[in-house]
Design a protein around this motif. Sequence first.
Motif, PDB file in Angstrom:
ATOM      1  N   SER A 367       0.785  -1.252  -0.114  1.00 22.94           N
ATOM      2  CA  SER A 367      -0.130   0.113   0.018  1.00 22.94           C
ATOM      3  C   SER A 367       0.674   1.160   0.067  1.00 22.94           C
ATOM      4  O   SER A 367       0.365   2.299  -0.063  1.00 22.94           O
ATOM      5  CB  SER A 367      -0.972  -0.058   1.164  1.00 22.94           C
ATOM      6  N   LEU A 368       2.122   0.957   0.226  1.00 19.45           N
ATOM      7  CA  LEU A 368       3.128   2.428   0.174  1.00 19.45           C
ATOM      8  C   LEU A 368       4.041   2.349  -1.014  1.00 19.45           C
ATOM      9  O   LEU A 368       4.515   1.116  -1.541  1.00 19.45           O
ATOM     10  CB  LEU A 368       4.093   2.003   1.414  1.00 19.45           C
ATOM     11  N   THR A 369       3.919   3.257  -1.946  1.00 19.22           N
ATOM     12  CA  THR A 369       4.464   3.215  -2.907  1.00 19.22           C
ATOM     13  C   THR A 369       5.341   4.816  -3.208  1.00 19.22           C
ATOM     14  O   THR A 369       5.153   5.512  -2.404  1.00 19.22           O
ATOM     15  CB  THR A 369       3.359   3.326  -4.450  1.00 19.22           C
ATOM     16  N   PHE A 370       6.386   4.589  -4.045  1.00 20.92           N
ATOM     17  CA  PHE A 370       7.244   5.791  -4.336  1.00 20.92           C
ATOM     18  C   PHE A 370       7.470   6.002  -5.394  1.00 20.92           C
ATOM     19  O   PHE A 370       7.547   5.080  -6.618  1.00 20.92           O
ATOM     20  CB  PHE A 370       8.577   5.429  -3.671  1.00 20.92           C
ATOM     21  N   PHE A 371       7.486   7.325  -6.060  1.00 21.52           N
ATOM     22  CA  PHE A 371       7.532   7.845  -7.365  1.00 21.52           C
ATOM     23  C   PHE A 371       8.631   9.052  -7.596  1.00 21.52           C
ATOM     24  O   PHE A 371       8.605   9.725  -6.504  1.00 21.52           O
ATOM     25  CB  PHE A 371       6.205   8.489  -8.012  1.00 21.52           C
ATOM     26  N   GLY A 372       9.310   8.887  -8.485  1.00 28.02           N
ATOM     27  CA  GLY A 372      10.212  10.029  -8.629  1.00 28.02           C
ATOM     28  C   GLY A 372      11.690   9.773  -8.177  1.00 28.02           C
ATOM     29  O   GLY A 372      12.470  10.734  -8.182  1.00 28.02           O
ATOM     30  N   PHE A 373      12.145   8.866  -7.594  1.00 23.90           N
ATOM     31  CA  PHE A 373      13.254   8.515  -7.094  1.00 23.90           C
ATOM     32  C   PHE A 373      14.312   7.790  -7.960  1.00 23.90           C
ATOM     33  O   PHE A 373      15.466   7.477  -7.418  1.00 23.90           O
ATOM     34  CB  PHE A 373      13.110   7.820  -5.703  1.00 23.90           C
ATOM     35  N   ALA A 374      13.833   7.233  -8.951  1.00 25.23           N
ATOM     36  CA  ALA A 374      14.596   6.445  -9.808  1.00 25.23           C
ATOM     37  C   ALA A 374      15.325   7.445 -10.746  1.00 25.23           C
ATOM     38  O   ALA A 374      14.314   7.898 -11.681  1.00 25.23           O
ATOM     39  CB  ALA A 374      14.014   5.123 -10.646  1.00 25.23           C
ATOM     40  N   ARG A 375      16.364   7.605 -10.842  1.00 22.20           N
ATOM     41  CA  ARG A 375      17.223   8.748 -11.683  1.00 22.20           C
ATOM     42  C   ARG A 375      17.682   8.146 -12.849  1.00 22.20           C
ATOM     43  O   ARG A 375      18.670   7.379 -13.071  1.00 22.20           O
ATOM     44  CB  ARG A 375      18.080   9.545 -10.832  1.00 22.20           C
ATOM     45  N   PRO A 376      17.256   8.615 -14.147  1.00 20.07           N
ATOM     46  CA  PRO A 376      17.725   8.152 -15.474  1.00 20.07           C
ATOM     47  C   PRO A 376      19.138   8.632 -15.639  1.00 20.07           C
ATOM     48  O   PRO A 376      19.545   9.651 -15.541  1.00 20.07           O
ATOM     49  CB  PRO A 376      16.690   8.633 -16.418  1.00 20.07           C
ATOM     50  N   THR A 377      19.917   7.864 -16.295  1.00 19.13           N
ATOM     51  CA  THR A 377      21.298   8.188 -16.891  1.00 19.13           C
ATOM     52  C   THR A 377      21.013   9.287 -18.161  1.00 19.13           C
ATOM     53  O   THR A 377      21.974  10.015 -18.342  1.00 19.13           O
ATOM     54  CB  THR A 377      22.256   7.018 -17.442  1.00 19.13           C
ATOM     55  N   ILE A 378      20.022   8.958 -18.915  1.00 20.64           N
ATOM     56  CA  ILE A 378      19.672   9.901 -20.082  1.00 20.64           C
ATOM     57  C   ILE A 378      18.290  10.236 -19.807  1.00 20.64           C
ATOM     58  O   ILE A 378      17.553   9.545 -19.101  1.00 20.64           O
ATOM     59  CB  ILE A 378      20.474   9.281 -21.296  1.00 20.64           C
ATOM     60  N   LEU A 379      17.617  10.943 -20.929  1.00 16.32           N
ATOM     61  CA  LEU A 379      16.160  10.972 -21.216  1.00 16.32           C
ATOM     62  C   LEU A 379      15.824  12.048 -19.929  1.00 16.32           C
ATOM     63  O   LEU A 379      16.679  12.941 -19.652  1.00 16.32           O
ATOM     64  CB  LEU A 379      15.424   9.908 -21.014  1.00 16.32           C
ATOM     65  N   SER A 380      14.616  11.765 -19.351  1.00 14.91           N
ATOM     66  CA  SER A 380      14.149  12.684 -18.164  1.00 14.91           C
ATOM     67  C   SER A 380      13.814  12.166 -16.875  1.00 14.91           C
ATOM     68  O   SER A 380      13.147  10.897 -17.028  1.00 14.91           O
ATOM     69  CB  SER A 380      13.306  13.737 -18.769  1.00 14.91           C
ATOM     70  N   LEU A 381      13.680  12.705 -15.986  1.00 10.54           N
ATOM     71  CA  LEU A 381      12.974  12.286 -14.572  1.00 10.54           C
ATOM     72  C   LEU A 381      11.516  12.044 -15.003  1.00 10.54           C
ATOM     73  O   LEU A 381      10.908  10.938 -14.509  1.00 10.54           O
ATOM     74  CB  LEU A 381      13.191  12.924 -13.660  1.00 10.54           C
ATOM     75  N   PRO A 382      10.765  12.856 -15.424  1.00 12.61           N
ATOM     76  CA  PRO A 382       9.299  12.872 -15.713  1.00 12.61           C
ATOM     77  C   PRO A 382       8.839  11.458 -16.905  1.00 12.61           C
ATOM     78  O   PRO A 382       7.704  11.117 -16.381  1.00 12.61           O
ATOM     79  CB  PRO A 382       8.885  13.999 -16.326  1.00 12.61           C
TER      80      PRO A 382
END
Length: 578
Positions: A367-382
């Motif tokens: 029930s606990l989720t996390f969004f926006g913490f995996a950072r890409p080497t290229i492209l974009s966070l969104p």
Amino acid sequence: MAPLGLLVVGAGWAGLYAAKYARAAGLEVMLLEGREDLGGVWNYSDDPGVVTVMRNTVSSSSRHVTEASDLSMGEAAGNFFRHEDALAFLRAYAERFGLSDRIVTGAKVAEARKEDGIWRVETADGRVFRAERLAIATGVHQRRRPITGPAAGFAGKLVHAGDLKHPLDLGAGPGDHVVVYGGGETAADIIHDLASGTGADVTWAIRGGQHFFRKAPIKRDAPPGHYDRNDMPLDEYSSVVMGLLTTVHKGSPGRRTIASVASSGSLFAYQGHGVAEWTNDIRWFRQFFNKNGHAVEHVWNGRVTPARGVASCDGDRVTFEDGRSVRATHLVCSFGYEADFAFLPEALRATPTDRLYRLVVHPDDPSLTFFGFARPTILSLPYMIELQCLFAQRMWSGEVTLPGPREMRETADRQAEELDALFGYERSNRNIVCPFWYLGVMMEAMELSGYRRLLRRFDPRRDWRLFSQLLRAPASPLLLRMLVADYGPEERARIDRYVTPMMFGFRREEKVSLARYVATYAAVIGLTRLLRIDQILERIAKRRIARRGRAVPLRQAPPRPAATPAAAEAPAPLSAAE
């Protein structure tokens, strides 16, 4: 009052996306935002206690690679957008998807815990909210990473980059020597502004080396470090066709030379810079790309001196890892930020974000989720956030069934090991992820992988034009939607403007056929791979670096400013035409 379906902590990019996709899954949603408005770090503030982008921030990722799959920023934002454009977009997104009246502002979360299977979330001012599920979208910019190690002993003006609202706020000028320590995009922005807007001596120190990539193709007639925000973004030179011709997992053979020429104008800009002090043994796409590579031009013309990491500080003397030293007036440490989950129960926050199931779901409590913490080497966070939200929507709606806690932990551990093997070295930031690897992971999780399924979805016999466009569209949130979710006429119209151009184009060419596109890229990438041109040129570059310390010839530098202009009038990294 019945508990909400989902409570989202944070109303920035990640929080708004998570809330929108949760509503699409049929959940009742509310967002808690600690500040008085949405936008997160893209909502600029002059308050030194509030972490935001700087006043002159321009995106390092292109608009097409960043904007939402179902809402465009608009052509007026250019190919690289300012923070004002980003904030306007996020406000429009909240309005478009009915989120504006679901955001509670001034609601900094103090504690979140489970009571009888329901999340109880209390804010700093004592308000209490309850929900069946909790999504953490607070971002990684919660607190500045402290200045530690040798840099902490500097006796001059020691500054964390996060404390700067504009690089020229340092007040450095002729007679000063500024050392900027860090290889990230914020450090590059600071370097550009100091080099082009002040008369100070500037040294750029990077520990462990760095790979660089320019936002747009270099123009010889442009001032150093400048570019046109409407030029063709280099991060959009990707497509299904190119993915079939070469592979990121093997360092994109056949594309490295093309990228070097486009980004530097040289065949020998090894790792995007060709500088001895910053060279490392990490393969292409195995390290975070600093896409503010335009700042490296100030090194190529001698305006900025490159250096290795800081080994020691004795008073105002800074000594680097190769034994060289300088006397400095300022040391700016671009050490980044840390996430802060202090409001969560200790047992849950003990699991690091790189050990979440699919980098989203807490294995001990789904029930606990996390969004926006995996950072890409290229492209974009969104891009990464929207990929996570597409998966979460299927999970929340019951289309995807999660395994049990033990299997989720085993999967998370196995995928962490896969990433370690892919990168081949110990990452200082464990959240750095290859986005193309992650796409495969998430497609598998959504049970959507396989070329046959995609061919059924986009049958070229039914719609050749759409099929042709998708084969040439860059990796982007819009392409994700077209591949895995519902889309309509608006998305179809947008994909036509996304098609990757022919090589080295400063603008997209109209009406380039798929046959010409495939033939050109197949010939260039195929020939480069066959003749091993990447490897040959890289060997030459390494020899030049070993002999001269540089692989790119020194270029002429413009005269230094006689005095430092006011920060409000400082040149941003844009073309003069802007």
